[in-house]
Design a protein around this motif. Structure first.
Motif, PDB file in Angstrom:
ATOM      1  N   THR A  77      36.861  50.348  43.543  1.00 32.75           N
ATOM      2  CA  THR A  77      35.661  49.793  44.173  1.00 32.75           C
ATOM      3  C   THR A  77      34.642  49.331  43.133  1.00 32.75           C
ATOM      4  O   THR A  77      34.005  48.282  43.301  1.00 32.75           O
ATOM      5  N   VAL A  78      34.492  50.085  42.054  1.00 37.73           N
ATOM      6  CA  VAL A  78      33.493  49.712  41.058  1.00 37.73           C
ATOM      7  C   VAL A  78      34.051  48.734  40.027  1.00 37.73           C
ATOM      8  O   VAL A  78      33.292  48.000  39.384  1.00 37.73           O
ATOM      9  N   LEU A  79      35.373  48.692  39.866  1.00 38.82           N
ATOM     10  CA  LEU A  79      35.973  47.738  38.925  1.00 38.82           C
ATOM     11  C   LEU A  79      35.976  46.324  39.477  1.00 38.82           C
ATOM     12  O   LEU A  79      35.778  45.357  38.740  1.00 38.82           O
ATOM     13  N   PHE A  80      36.202  46.196  40.779  1.00 42.44           N
ATOM     14  CA  PHE A  80      36.333  44.880  41.395  1.00 42.44           C
ATOM     15  C   PHE A  80      35.132  44.620  42.303  1.00 42.44           C
ATOM     16  O   PHE A  80      35.070  45.107  43.434  1.00 42.44           O
ATOM     17  N   THR A  81      34.184  43.877  41.769  1.00 38.17           N
ATOM     18  CA  THR A  81      32.951  43.601  42.507  1.00 38.17           C
ATOM     19  C   THR A  81      33.019  42.283  43.267  1.00 38.17           C
ATOM     20  O   THR A  81      32.280  42.091  44.236  1.00 38.17           O
ATOM     21  N   ASP A  82      33.885  41.379  42.838  1.00 39.02           N
ATOM     22  CA  ASP A  82      34.064  40.120  43.557  1.00 39.02           C
ATOM     23  C   ASP A  82      34.872  40.371  44.825  1.00 39.02           C
ATOM     24  O   ASP A  82      35.895  41.065  44.796  1.00 39.02           O
ATOM     25  N   LYS A 105      42.360  41.488  46.768  1.00 38.85           N
ATOM     26  CA  LYS A 105      43.668  41.487  46.107  1.00 38.85           C
ATOM     27  C   LYS A 105      44.005  42.869  45.550  1.00 38.85           C
ATOM     28  O   LYS A 105      45.147  43.336  45.659  1.00 38.85           O
ATOM     29  N   ALA A 106      43.004  43.516  44.947  1.00 34.84           N
ATOM     30  CA  ALA A 106      43.229  44.830  44.349  1.00 34.84           C
ATOM     31  C   ALA A 106      43.627  45.848  45.408  1.00 34.84           C
ATOM     32  O   ALA A 106      44.579  46.618  45.230  1.00 34.84           O
ATOM     33  N   PHE A 107      42.926  45.821  46.538  1.00 37.79           N
ATOM     34  CA  PHE A 107      43.260  46.775  47.587  1.00 37.79           C
ATOM     35  C   PHE A 107      44.539  46.385  48.314  1.00 37.79           C
ATOM     36  O   PHE A 107      45.201  47.226  48.916  1.00 37.79           O
ATOM     37  N   GLY A 108      44.907  45.102  48.252  1.00 40.19           N
ATOM     38  CA  GLY A 108      46.209  44.693  48.763  1.00 40.19           C
ATOM     39  C   GLY A 108      47.329  45.313  47.954  1.00 40.19           C
ATOM     40  O   GLY A 108      48.332  45.786  48.503  1.00 40.19           O
ATOM     41  N   VAL A 109      47.160  45.332  46.629  1.00 40.91           N
ATOM     42  CA  VAL A 109      48.146  45.986  45.761  1.00 40.91           C
ATOM     43  C   VAL A 109      48.199  47.476  46.067  1.00 40.91           C
ATOM     44  O   VAL A 109      49.280  48.067  46.183  1.00 40.91           O
ATOM     45  N   TYR A 110      47.030  48.068  46.185  1.00 37.23           N
ATOM     46  CA  TYR A 110      46.959  49.507  46.476  1.00 37.23           C
ATOM     47  C   TYR A 110      47.621  49.820  47.812  1.00 37.23           C
ATOM     48  O   TYR A 110      48.363  50.795  47.944  1.00 37.23           O
TER      49      TYR A 110
END
Length: 499
Positions: free
Chosen positions: A143-148, A154-159
């Motif tokens: 959450t804090v790494l990806f602010t855009d 995309k990041a949470f899609g990977v997760y």
């Protein structure tokens, strides 16, 4: 799938006052590290299910006690998840991530080297405790790494893909390790995975922490976990002594009393682990009750299905892992469809359809026999069951955040994950007791023979599936009665990633 970690962005609390740059230059590399750690946690549930028959035989674990291999993990994980999220926020998310990963690996080593059932149970409980620290720290770091907004999606899609696909990987890997190495490697495999993730995390993952009130609701966490353990132990005693035995009733009564005490503590605490206002909303309360009942029906049922494959149908561990994959396939197919349908039809119709499908799939599983065909019976039953779960999980994820103020969003979504784990713990213990009692009753009224013994096992599995279907049916009734949210009020984006 049972055992997957399903929290949401901010599950450990809304990040605030971060020292992390808006666009961290190594954020994608950090995502890879976090994904590896998440995979380790997700693998752990299904990989152990495949190994359980061999571990039970090797360590001399009784049928009544084997459920502790599952519940020792899910109880500590579910009971400590909210506390773990708060610790990660205020102690430091990177620090919590590293400690959780190292602790999880060490607990896995203890389990892999266990020389009796008690040692394995204790190791699984430690895994759950460190997993409750690792999982929310991972989500908060993302959450804090990806602010855009787009990058975060995309990041949470990977997760989410790790959470959804990791259970399938666990089934296959568990089969391979158990068949070609030893069941112990289903736990020991976490050590090299953690070592790789740890070496990469030290230089790549940045530290961040929230500021403000850093008090922890330790009494609440201790009381709720103790209450759940007492309940599960009471169910276990029922398998050995009967439901009317003094020990059984005492442990169940103590468990209920401790859970009531937990509610009182949360009402009076200035920094509650679980704010009661989250549960008291009709729709959210209905979602959490449904989640608990679904978890209760599924965890034990999946356990008995993998045991049935290996003990009765004589599948190898690898074959049992492959034979369990149709449920995961059904979940993934339905989850994709449900995401598209949710804005159009709303949460309630999807959840009701999901409950009906899941009950039908479980009902078909009650008809198993000594030589049940996989292609014509077990395969379609698992696919239908998986479709039902997929149509249920996606709306549940959205309802968890329905009407929740921003400062409660983390606790609300983490509660959904906790209810699944807690429901799974209680359900596994209950279904295992029902199985054991059914087998004992069947054998008591028939002449002993090898054929009778196998028939007794099948009767026990069938009864467990009957009760699992009943629990899922209760989840559908809870949805029908309690959920009143309008279609346009439910966010299309899920609050959880379930596999």
């Amino acid at each position: 799938m049972p055992g997957t970690t399903s929290t949401s962005p901010g599950a450990s609390g809304a990040p605030g006052g971060e020292a992390v740059a808006a666009a961290h230059p190594r954020r994608w590399a950090a995502l890879a590290v976090i994904a590896i750690a998440q995979l380790m946690v997700v693998l752990d549930a299904t990989i152990v299910n495949i190994a359980l028959p061999h571990a039970q035989a090797d360590l001399g674990i009784s049928d009544a006690n084997r459920q502790w291999v599952v519940t020792a993990y899910t109880l500590t994980f579910g009971g400590l998840l909210l506390l773990g999220g708060r610790i990660a926020d205020y102690w430091g998310r990177k620090r919590a991530f590293l400690v959780g990963m190292v602790g999880f690996a060490l607990a896995s080593a203890v389990g892999g080297l266990a020389n009796n059932g008690e040692m394995l149970f204790a190791a699984r409980a430690l895994q759950g405790a460190f997993g409750a620290l690792l999982a929310p720290a991972s989500l908060a770091l993302l959450t804090v790494l990806f602010t855009d907004t787009r990058e975060r999606a995309k990041a949470f899609g990977v997760y989410g893909a790790i959470a959804g696909g990791g259970s399938a990987v666990g089934l296959l890997l568990g089969g391979v390790l158990t068949e070609y190495a030893d069941w112990r490697w289903c736990l020991l495999v976490n050590i090299p995975i953690a070592a790789v993730a740890l070496a990469a995390a030290l230089p790549l993952v940045p530290e961040s922490r929230a500021h403000g009130d850093t008090r922890y609701d330790v009494p609440g966490a201790v009381v709720v976990t103790a209450g759940l353990v007492s309940l599960v132990y009471g169910f276990t005693r029922a398998a050995e002594d009967g439901w009317g035995a003094t020990a059984t009733l005492t442990f169940i009564a103590v468990g209920v009393a401790l859970l009531v005490a937990f509610v009182v503590i949360e009402h009076r605490s200035s920094h509650p682990l679980l704010p009661m206002r989250i549960l008291l909303d009709r729709n959210r309360g209905g979602a959490y009750l449904t989640s608990t009942l679904i978890g209760a029906g599924l965890f034990g049922a999946f356990l008995f299905l993998t045991i049935y494959f290996q003990v009765v149908l004589r599948y190898t561990p690898l074959e049992a892992g492959l034979a369990s994959l149709p449920v995961t396939a059904g979940v993934l197919i339905a989850a994709g469809s449900a995401s598209q349908l949710l804005p159009r039809v709303g949460a309630k119709p999807l959840m009701l359809a999901g409950a009906i499908l899941a009950v039908v799939g479980m009902a078909v599983l009650t008809q198993i026999d000594v030589d049940t065909s996989f292609v014509t019976h077990l395969l379609p039953a698992q696919v239908v069951l998986g479709l039902g779960l997929g149509f249920t999980f996606v709306p549940l994820s959205s309802l968890a955040l329905y009407g929740v103020p921003e400062h409660d969003a983390g606790a609300a979504s983490a509660t959904l994950n906790a209810t699944q784990q807690v429901g799974g713990s209680l359900g596994t213990a209950l279904l295992n007791t029902i199985y054991t009692s059914a087998v004992t009753t069947y054998l008591a009224s028939r002449a002993p023979s090898p054929a009778t013994q196998v028939k007794a096992l099948i009767h026990g599995y069938s009864m467990a599936f009957v009760w699992a279907a009943g629990l899922i049916l209760l989840a559908g009734l809870a949805t029908l009665v309690l959920i009143r949210v309008r279609r346009e009020d439910v966010p299309a984006g899920g609050a959880a990633h379930l596999g």
